[in-house]
Design a protein around this motif. Structure first.
Motif, PDB file in Angstrom:
ATOM      1  N   ARG A 335       0.864  -1.194   0.000  1.00 53.01           N
ATOM      2  CA  ARG A 335       0.000   0.000   0.000  1.00 53.01           C
ATOM      3  C   ARG A 335       0.895   1.237   0.000  1.00 53.01           C
ATOM      4  N   LEU A 336       0.639   2.141  -0.937  1.00 51.22           N
ATOM      5  CA  LEU A 336       1.369   3.394  -0.996  1.00 51.22           C
ATOM      6  C   LEU A 336       0.448   4.474  -1.550  1.00 51.22           C
ATOM      7  N   THR A 337       0.884   5.710  -1.479  1.00 48.15           N
ATOM      8  CA  THR A 337       0.039   6.779  -1.976  1.00 48.15           C
ATOM      9  C   THR A 337       0.052   6.798  -3.503  1.00 48.15           C
ATOM     10  N   GLN A 338      -1.032   7.295  -4.060  1.00 46.02           N
ATOM     11  CA  GLN A 338      -1.093   7.455  -5.512  1.00 46.02           C
ATOM     12  C   GLN A 338       0.046   8.357  -5.994  1.00 46.02           C
ATOM     13  N   ARG A 339       0.375   9.349  -5.168  1.00 51.02           N
ATOM     14  CA  ARG A 339       1.465  10.260  -5.534  1.00 51.02           C
ATOM     15  C   ARG A 339       2.789   9.512  -5.633  1.00 51.02           C
ATOM     16  N   SER A 340       3.054   8.621  -4.668  1.00 53.05           N
ATOM     17  CA  SER A 340       4.302   7.848  -4.714  1.00 53.05           C
ATOM     18  C   SER A 340       4.339   6.924  -5.919  1.00 53.05           C
ATOM     19  N   ALA A 341       3.207   6.260  -6.192  1.00 53.09           N
ATOM     20  CA  ALA A 341       3.142   5.347  -7.338  1.00 53.09           C
ATOM     21  C   ALA A 341       3.401   6.094  -8.640  1.00 53.09           C
ATOM     22  N   SER A 342       2.834   7.300  -8.755  1.00 55.16           N
ATOM     23  CA  SER A 342       3.043   8.097  -9.964  1.00 55.16           C
ATOM     24  C   SER A 342       4.479   8.585 -10.050  1.00 55.16           C
ATOM     25  N   GLY A 343       5.045   9.023  -8.918  1.00 56.82           N
ATOM     26  CA  GLY A 343       6.414   9.522  -8.905  1.00 56.82           C
ATOM     27  C   GLY A 343       7.431   8.464  -9.280  1.00 56.82           C
ATOM     28  N   LEU A 344       7.144   7.214  -8.900  1.00 55.82           N
ATOM     29  CA  LEU A 344       8.042   6.109  -9.245  1.00 55.82           C
ATOM     30  C   LEU A 344       7.787   5.578 -10.654  1.00 55.82           C
ATOM     31  N   GLY A 345       6.682   6.020 -11.260  1.00 56.70           N
ATOM     32  CA  GLY A 345       6.345   5.541 -12.602  1.00 56.70           C
ATOM     33  C   GLY A 345       5.956   4.081 -12.636  1.00 56.70           C
ATOM     34  N   LEU A 346       5.300   3.610 -11.589  1.00 58.88           N
ATOM     35  CA  LEU A 346       4.984   2.183 -11.490  1.00 58.88           C
ATOM     36  C   LEU A 346       3.908   1.791 -12.491  1.00 58.88           C
ATOM     37  N   VAL A 347       4.151   0.676 -13.178  1.00 59.34           N
ATOM     38  CA  VAL A 347       3.188   0.100 -14.113  1.00 59.34           C
ATOM     39  C   VAL A 347       3.294  -1.417 -14.008  1.00 59.34           C
ATOM     40  N   PRO A 348       2.229  -2.149 -14.350  1.00 55.96           N
ATOM     41  CA  PRO A 348       2.305  -3.613 -14.338  1.00 55.96           C
ATOM     42  C   PRO A 348       3.436  -4.123 -15.216  1.00 55.96           C
ATOM     43  N   GLY A 349       4.134  -5.139 -14.716  1.00 55.42           N
ATOM     44  CA  GLY A 349       5.260  -5.728 -15.422  1.00 55.42           C
ATOM     45  C   GLY A 349       6.601  -5.138 -15.067  1.00 55.42           C
ATOM     46  N   MET A 350       6.600  -4.095 -14.257  1.00 55.97           N
ATOM     47  CA  MET A 350       7.829  -3.373 -13.938  1.00 55.97           C
ATOM     48  C   MET A 350       8.600  -4.074 -12.814  1.00 55.97           C
TER      49      MET A 350
END
Length: 363
Positions: A335-350
């Motif tokens: 679980r993380l913030t949407q902001r952190s997920a966006s900042g890390l550029g997370l996408v499925p398969g990464m």
């Protein structure tokens, strides 16, 4: 056909039960859900205490109920453990156990070749021999529940039903009785249906889970995979996480730690006193998992593992995101913030690295 096939439908004012389940022939199946979801009603239908007119129930190939056949409760070879032990206050523990056998009469004898041997086995399994001459008013709540379980097991049931057996106990008494429930889990070769609304109990005891909501089974399957679903219909909030089966691979006596190995990796946890090679179960909550794009050094977090992002979904609050990852073949939630997920550029398969801040050794 092995296992339990249970189909029940009830229509009551304000509540309905509608389930069609195929459950394993061995191990603990948790019936899990919030209060009012239908857990106890389903258990009572299986026991024959509630009659669903068009229901069907088979247990390891034996038909207990269908459109033309109804086996009454006293003829169903089952054990039932309730929230309250309901022991006779004027009888000793041994007297209560023997009375249970006598009350079952022919039903118990029909399924138990030697009832005395079955009773002795139950006494040993639940560790109640020192309690046999006591009366119920001299027992703790946990001790009373152990007696209740022994009474149910003395009949050598083909199915054991447990309706929130820890619900009436305080935290200390729960911790006392949980090792005995784990002992039952390991020793019994019959199916156990365990009703609970407590995620920690389910994580510790269950192999299989049925999630109930408003009288419907909204999810069912093996515990590990079901708890790791991002679309799990019931909201677990801070308790969302995964359970992994592992083996003790190393012990560090100097720091009182143990390394447990699971498919895909290993984790350092507090030493629980298990021997090398012992099977154990660990629970990892999503809130205790953080994500990094590179291996992290210079941190107090001991467990850092390579993983792959599999799925991403919104969480119970719009600021949060829930990720399902794989560490090798094993699922993990973060679980993380949407902001952190966006900042890390997370996408499925990464590919990523997961830091696990806390791991609970639960059995």
């Amino acid at each position: 056909m092995g296992g339990i096939q249970a189909r029940f439908k009830l229509d009551w004012p304000g509540f309905g039960l509608d389930v069609d389940l195929d459950l394993p022939a061995r191990g603990v199946t948790a019936l899990f859900g919030h209060s009012g979801s239908g857990k106890t009603t389903l258990l009572r239908c299986i026991a024959g205490l509630e009659r669903a007119p068009q229901g069907r129930l088979t247990v390891n190939g034996a038909v207990w109920q269908d459109d033309t056949h109804w086996l009454p409760t006293h003829q169903r070879p089952l054990g039932y453990v309730f929230q309250e032990a309901s022991l006779f206050p004027h009888l000793t523990v041994l007297g209560n156990l023997r009375y249970g056998l006598q009350r079952s009469g022919g039903s118990a004898m029909q399924h138990t070749t030697d009832p005395n041997a079955a009773l002795e086995a139950a006494i040993e399994l639940l560790g109640i021999r020192p309690l046999l001459e006591r009366k119920p008013d001299r027992l703790s709540g946990g001790e009373r529940q152990r007696v209740s379980m022994a009474r149910a097991l003395a009949l050598r049931p083909r199915l054991l039903l447990m309706d929130e057996p820890l619900a009436a106990l305080d935290h200390q008494r729960k911790q006392e009785i949980l090792p005995y429930l784990e002992r039952l889990h390991r020793a019994l070769d019959i199916p156990v249906l365990y009703v609970s609304h407590a995620p920690d109990e389910v994580a510790r005891l269950a192999d299989h889970i049925v999630v109930l909501e408003a009288g419907r089974a909204v999810a069912t399957g093996a515990l590990t995979e079901t708890l790791a679903r991002l679309d799990l219909p019931i909201q677990l909030g801070e308790d969302v996480g995964v359970v992994l089966d592992a083996v003790v691979g190393e012990r560090d006596a100097a720091w009182h730690l143990a390394r447990v190995e699971f498919p895909g990796g290993s984790l350092w946890v507090r030493d629980g006193g298990h021997a090398l090679g012992d099977p154990v179960r660990v629970r990892i909550l999503a809130r205790d998992v953080s994500i990094a794009l590179q291996p992290v050094t210079g941190t107090s977090i001991q467990n850092c593992l390579p993983a792959t992002v599999e799925q991403m979904a919104g969480d119970h609050h719009p600021a949060l995101s829930l990720l399902r990852l794989h560490v090798g073949p094993s699922p993990l939630l973060a679980r993380l913030t949407q902001r952190s997920a966006s900042g890390l550029g997370l996408v499925p398969g990464m590919p990523v690295w997961v830091q696990i801040k806390a791991v609970a050794l639960i059995g």
